[in-house]
Structures are given as C-alpha cells and as structure tokens.
Design a protein around this motif. Structure first.
Motif, short mmCIF file in Angstrom:
data_model
loop_
_atom_site.label_atom_id
_atom_site.label_comp_id
_atom_site.label_asym_id
_atom_site.label_seq_id
_atom_site.Cartn_x
_atom_site.Cartn_y
_atom_site.Cartn_z
N LYS A 115 0.82 -1.22 0.00
CA LYS A 115 0.00 0.00 0.00
C LYS A 115 0.85 1.28 0.00
CE LYS A 115 -3.87 -2.38 0.85
NZ LYS A 115 -4.97 -2.57 -0.04
N ASP A 116 2.16 1.14 -0.19
CA ASP A 116 3.08 2.30 -0.23
C ASP A 116 3.02 3.15 1.04
OD1 ASP A 116 3.35 1.36 -2.77
OD2 ASP A 116 2.20 2.98 -3.73
N SER A 118 5.02 4.19 4.43
CA SER A 118 6.34 4.09 5.06
C SER A 118 6.23 4.46 6.54
CB SER A 118 7.36 4.95 4.33
OG SER A 118 7.25 6.27 4.75
N GLY A 119 7.32 4.26 7.27
CA GLY A 119 7.34 4.59 8.70
C GLY A 119 7.46 3.35 9.58
N PHE A 120 7.25 2.15 8.97
CA PHE A 120 7.29 0.92 9.78
C PHE A 120 8.45 0.01 9.38
CE2 PHE A 120 2.82 2.24 9.33
CZ PHE A 120 2.57 2.56 10.66
N GLU A 121 9.30 0.51 8.49
CA GLU A 121 10.39 -0.34 7.98
C GLU A 121 11.27 -0.87 9.12
OE1 GLU A 121 9.57 2.66 6.98
OE2 GLU A 121 9.59 2.84 4.79
N PHE A 122 11.42 -0.06 10.19
CA PHE A 122 12.32 -0.45 11.29
C PHE A 122 11.88 -1.76 11.96
CE2 PHE A 122 9.94 0.57 15.20
CZ PHE A 122 8.85 1.25 14.66
N LEU A 123 10.62 -2.15 11.76
CA LEU A 123 10.12 -3.39 12.38
C LEU A 123 10.48 -4.63 11.56
CD1 LEU A 123 6.57 -2.10 13.42
CD2 LEU A 123 8.49 -2.58 14.96
N ALA A 124 11.05 -4.42 10.39
CA ALA A 124 11.38 -5.55 9.51
C ALA A 124 12.36 -6.49 10.21
CB ALA A 124 11.99 -5.05 8.20
N GLY A 125 12.04 -7.76 10.19
CA GLY A 125 12.95 -8.77 10.76
C GLY A 125 12.73 -9.03 12.24
N GLY A 192 1.32 6.07 9.85
CA GLY A 192 2.41 5.98 8.90
C GLY A 192 2.40 7.20 7.99
N GLU A 193 3.11 7.13 6.88
CA GLU A 193 3.05 8.21 5.91
C GLU A 193 3.12 7.64 4.50
OE1 GLU A 193 7.33 10.08 6.34
OE2 GLU A 193 6.45 9.53 8.27
N LYS A 194 2.65 8.43 3.56
CA LYS A 194 2.71 7.96 2.16
C LYS A 194 4.17 7.83 1.77
CE LYS A 194 0.77 7.54 -2.06
NZ LYS A 194 1.12 6.14 -2.23
N GLY A 195 4.51 6.67 1.20
CA GLY A 195 5.92 6.48 0.85
C GLY A 195 6.10 6.06 -0.60
N LYS A 201 10.99 -0.57 -0.13
CA LYS A 201 11.59 -1.90 -0.35
C LYS A 201 13.10 -1.86 -0.12
CE LYS A 201 8.32 -3.43 -3.76
NZ LYS A 201 8.15 -3.37 -5.19
N LYS A 202 13.72 -0.77 -0.57
CA LYS A 202 15.18 -0.62 -0.42
C LYS A 202 15.57 -0.61 1.07
CE LYS A 202 17.61 1.86 -4.00
NZ LYS A 202 17.75 3.20 -4.54
#
Ligand code: FAD
Length: 302
Positions: A115-116, A118-125, A192-195, A201-202
C-alpha cells in the motif's frame, strides 16, 4: 487442570482451538520449555472476556504472540496459554492503520509495501506480533513502536475495555506500561506516511541484510537476551569478556552476536537460564555492571 475447566475450554473455543498437554517448544522461538496444560486460540473479544473470568476464579492465564521473547521453564505451565494469532487483521484509513494484536509484524510490513506506506520499515525482521511489540515497546536503536502508535485498545486488569492515546501510556526502552495495566492488548492504531514503494523496499532490504550479517538467524533464539545497560552495549561487554561460543548444555553464546543465546539443537530452558546467570556473574565480576534480561522468563527456574 481439572475436568470442569477442560470442558469449559472445549465448549467455548471448540475442539479445533484447544490443545491439552503440549510442549512449549511448539510456541517459543527458543524451541525449549516444558508441558503446557492447555493451549487455546481465542479469535474474538468474548473469548478474552471468558479468559478474564477464568483468571478471576484463580486459573492462571497467559498470552503468547510468536513467543519470540519468552523463555518458558522446563516445568511448563499449569494454566491456560492463549495464542493470539487468530486475532489478526489490518485495516487502513489514509495514513492510519488499525492492527489487531495477533497480526505478525512481517504481515504489517508486507501490507505497507503493497500500500506504499512508510514509517514501519524499522520493524522488519523482528519476529513477533503487534501485541508482543506493544508490550515490549519493540524496535531498534533508532526507533521503537511507541513512536508510531496513536491509540491502543486493551482489556485492563479489572476486565474493562479501554482505548488510550499514546501519551496516556508509559513507554520506555523495551518496556510499556501496558505490561502492568493490561490483561490483554486487543488492537492499536498506528500512524504511517505515504511512501515511495522503491524506497520502502530498499530500506527493508537493507535492514534485513544487516540482520542476516549480524544475527545468528539459523539457530532458534529469542533475540537479544539482555538490555543494553546505560552507556554500554550488552553484546560488546559479553564479547569482551571472551564468552562468545561459551556453552551450557545445548545453549551457547552466539559466535555471531554475543547478546544472543542460541539453541544449538537440544538445549533446555534450564541450560539457557544457567548460561544467562553465568554471563551476568561474569559481567558483574569483570565490569561491575548488572545485565538486566530483555527476554521474559515464565515459570519456575532454579
Ligand atoms: C531473531 C530475533 C530477533 C529479534 N530482534 C528484535 C529487535 O530487533 N527488537 C526488539 O525489540 N525485539 C527483538 N526480538 C524479540 C521479540 O521478537 C520482540 O520482543 C517481539 O516484540 C515479541 O513479540 P511476540 O509476539 O513474539 O511476543 P511474545 O514473546 O509471545 O510475548 C511477549 C510478552 O507479551 C505478552 N503478550 C503478547 N501478546 C499479547 C497481547 N495481545 N496482550 C497481552 N500480552 C501479550 C506475552 O504474554 C509476553 O509477556 C527478536 C527476537 C528474535 C528471535
């Protein structure tokens, strides 16, 4: 556990959502622990209300998300262990996400990629659920989940449903006041915010690459065992004390990340516990620094 409670569980949850006398190894990322008297899979609020009423009768009730921060004793647990994974789902309204407690962080990440947001990438893994992440204020050095919370809905210790804003909850390093205040965390609203999808993904790929490089992900573990003491890194202290590779039974201080204890195959929870004690003793003797556990111990330990 007596037959009356067993019958009540079967009537309330149905035979497909209750298991008796099953090993905790099936429900913890350490893959250790003794027998759990009863495991149930609640899927709606009325199940939580039922469990609360049982707890008021004196039956011990505990919740597990992914069990990725838990060391359950080899004696097991004689109460009811409720696995939250059936209380799961995400809905979106603009930049706000309503997320149910049993939703895995990995599912949230996939949703955000799609859904594009962003703001939650830090939770990956981080291998847990939203409920566990809220209880622990999970995150990384730079960011914790509390920073993206707007509201949390939970049942309090008196059995009342509450909806509290972020600022009405105490948040600290790997701690939230929900630990004391809640019987069960049901859901949260995150902001979150629109990313840009490529950027999201990067960022996630980079975080996952770093985790693979620095963490022993091929072995069962519960992530960082100790909190970082103020001004220090627990892993660095343990490494400097020469403990990488040190073993007690099947539990070993990871060669890759000294703040991880890994199950090399046949570890018991007692092995992990004894290794934790040994590490704490070594660090106190050497540096006069107390290492506080980040992982949670459940049940009786020596
Ligand atoms: C390889 C690895 C890497 C990790 N990396 C990180 C990291 O970078 N950062 C980090 O913070 N953590 C990390 N962890 C630890 C762990 O993933 C987090 O603490 C996670 O938030 C735990 O979530 P969980 O759902 O597994 O909780 P569980 O371990 O199942 O439970 C934790 C606590 O929360 C309670 N609980 C769970 N759900 C609910 C609910 N709905 N209502 C009430 N109580 C509930 C449980 O009873 C328990 O007390 C890592 C673990 C592993 C194995």
């Amino acid at each position: 556990m007596n037959d009356r409670i067993k019958d009540l569980l079967l009537n309330t949850f149905g035979k497909d959502c209750v298991v008796f006398n099953v090993s905790a190894k099936n429900f913890t990322s350490f893959k250790t622990g003794g027998e759990l008297a009863a495991v149930v899979f609640p899927s709606e609020k009325k199940h939580i209300e039922f469990l609360f009423n049982l707890s008021k009768e004196g039956v011990s009730v505990r919740f597990i998300g992914c069990g990725s921060n838990l060391l359950i004793s080899d004696d097991g647990f004689d109460g009811i262990m409720a696995i939250t994974k059936k209380i799961s789902g995400i809905s979106r309204s603009e930049k706000e996400l309503s997320v149910l407690a049993g939703t895995k962080l990995s599912t949230l990440i996939k949703f955000c990629i799609k859904k594009d947001i962003s703001g939650f990438e830090f939770l990956a893994g981080i291998p847990g659920t939203i409920g566990g992440a809220l209880i622990n204020n999970a995150g990384i050095k730079e960011k914790s989940i509390s920073q993206v919370v707007l509201f949390v809905e939970y049942m309090d210790k008196n059995g009342l449903w509450q909806r509290k804003g972020k600022n009405e909850i105490i948040w600290d390093y790997r701690y939230s006041g929900l630990r004391e205040k809640s019987f069960f965390v049901f859901s949260t609203v995150l902001i979150g915010e629109k990313g840009d999808p490529d950027q999201i993904k990067k960022k996630i790929a980079l975080i996952m690459k770093k985790r693979k490089e620095t963490q022993p992900l091929v072995f069962p573990s519960a992530g960082s065992v100790f909190k970082n003491p103020p001004g220090f890194f627990a892993g660095k202290l343990i490494d400097q004390a020469g403990l990488k590779g040190f073993k007690v039974g099947g539990a070993m201080v990871s060669e890759k990340h000294a703040n991880f204890i890994v199950n090399t195959g046949n570890a018991t929870s007692t092995d992990v516990f004894n290794l934790m004690k040994y590490i704490q003793k070594t660090i106190i003797n050497r540096y006069n620094i107390t290492l506080e556990p980040e992982i949670e111990l459940l049940g009786r330990f020596p």
